[in-house]
Design an enzyme around this catalytic site. Structure first.
Site, PDB file in Angstrom:
ATOM      1  N   ASP A 129       8.831   2.832   3.297  1.00  0.00           N
ATOM      2  CA  ASP A 129       9.378   3.603   2.182  1.00  0.00           C
ATOM      3  C   ASP A 129      10.240   2.696   1.322  1.00  0.00           C
ATOM      4  O   ASP A 129      10.505   1.545   1.674  1.00  0.00           O
ATOM      5  CB  ASP A 129      10.217   4.784   2.712  1.00  0.00           C
ATOM      6  CG  ASP A 129      11.361   4.300   3.592  1.00  0.00           C
ATOM      7  OD1 ASP A 129      12.439   3.979   3.046  1.00  0.00           O
ATOM      8  OD2 ASP A 129      11.179   4.216   4.823  1.00  0.00           O
ATOM      9  N   ASP A 175      13.418   3.433   0.577  1.00  0.00           N
ATOM     10  CA  ASP A 175      14.785   3.909   0.738  1.00  0.00           C
ATOM     11  C   ASP A 175      15.093   4.858  -0.432  1.00  0.00           C
ATOM     12  O   ASP A 175      14.183   5.319  -1.120  1.00  0.00           O
ATOM     13  CB  ASP A 175      15.770   2.741   0.838  1.00  0.00           C
ATOM     14  CG  ASP A 175      17.029   3.098   1.631  1.00  0.00           C
ATOM     15  OD1 ASP A 175      16.876   3.730   2.693  1.00  0.00           O
ATOM     16  OD2 ASP A 175      18.130   2.762   1.204  1.00  0.00           O
TER      17      ASP A 175
END
Length: 291
Positions: free
Chosen positions: A209, A211
């Protein structure tokens, strides 16, 4: 001659490594308490491997609850000569998109609750840690990735946060502005303890991901993380299997001396050392304890 035994620390996606044979789960006791789980012993080609589920099978331990000292000590006791960590991370850079593999060469430790050393009162030691991962292992991981046609980025800084919560936006922007590359919750103090145990260490960071700094990803979604992890699992298995298969039978000397890190590290005079602590250090520091 020291026989190579490759230790792998990672998640459930790595249980079923291609080419793994003679596999069995083995319990290893340690003076530091219980390891996260039994160790899966086996071989890929002629290379013996020891796989440890970092969170335990079924993901029973949060990052803060893992007994890192027991895990590293236990691997040392069964003869592991080199450790590769496979870890999920968030990314602070657009170019390190979800699905990217990064070979980490630096760490920033932001953990606060974890026992980070085997040494202490009764036996003090200071190991060099300027270069926390082994370039020799990174070379072999990069070669394995190329052989399997798996793109990897070599070099990056992993900031280890305490967790188990994900970052606040302020933290995410702070770490991004500092130039860090990825964020995770598990590689510290694991890497520090591996160095104290004289085990060369490397990390394959799997980006799941962006973040929460990214304008299109304003929070980390666990379901999305798991989706990317599952998509990466086959690549990770192939990478580790190829790395293990091609590993030399005799443990290669670490280019930065991680496998001799305790050579000049012990500071406490022999007659002042605590016998109880020394007994616990038999596996980690037995090579230099008589000095």
């Amino acid at each position: 001659m020291t026989k190579s035994i490759v230790g792998i620390i990672g998640g459930s996606g790595l249980y079923d490594l291609p080419g793994l044979h003679d596999a069995r789960w083995v319990r290893q006791e340690t003076p530091w308490g219980a390891m996260s789980d039994e160790v899966l012993r086996g071989a890929i080609g002629d290379t013996e491997i020891a796989f440890l589920p970092r969170h335990g099978r079924g993901h029973r331990f949060s990052p803060s609850d893992i007994n890192y000292r027991a895990n590293i000590d236990g691997l040392k006791r069964i003869g592991v000569t080199d450790v590769v960590s496979v870890s999920a991370t968030g990314s602070y850079k657009h170019e390190l998109a979800p699905g990217t593999f990064v070979l980490i060469d630096q760490f920033v430790d932001r953990t606060v609750k974890r026992e980070s050393s085997f040494f202490g009162a009764g036996c003090v030691a200071h190991v060099p840690f300027g270069h926390p991962t082994s370039p020799g292992l990174m070379d072999r991981l990069q070669a394995a990735a190329e052989a399997e046609q798996i793109p990897v980025v070599r070099g990056g800084t992993y900031v280890c946060m305490e967790g188990p919560q994900f970052s606040t936006l302020a933290e995410s922007l702070w770490y991004k502005s500092a130039g860090f590359d990825v964020v995770g919750m598990t590689n510290m103090p694991e890497a520090k303890l591996a160095r104290e145990a004289e085990i060369p260490y490397a990390t394959v960071a799997m980006v799941t991901d962006y973040d929460c700094w990214h304008p299109d990803h304003d929070h980390v979604d666990v379901q999305q993380v798991i989706k990317v992890l599952l998509a990466n699992a086959d690549k990770a298995r192939r990478l580790i299997a190829r790395f293990a298969k091609d590993f030399p039978a005799e443990h290669p000397a670490c280019p930065i001396g991680a496998d001799t890190a305790l050579e000049f590290a012990l500071m406490t005079a022999p007659d002042k050392r605590d016998p109880a602590l020394l007994a616990k250090l038999d596996a980690v520091a037995g090579r230099v304890m008589g000095r």
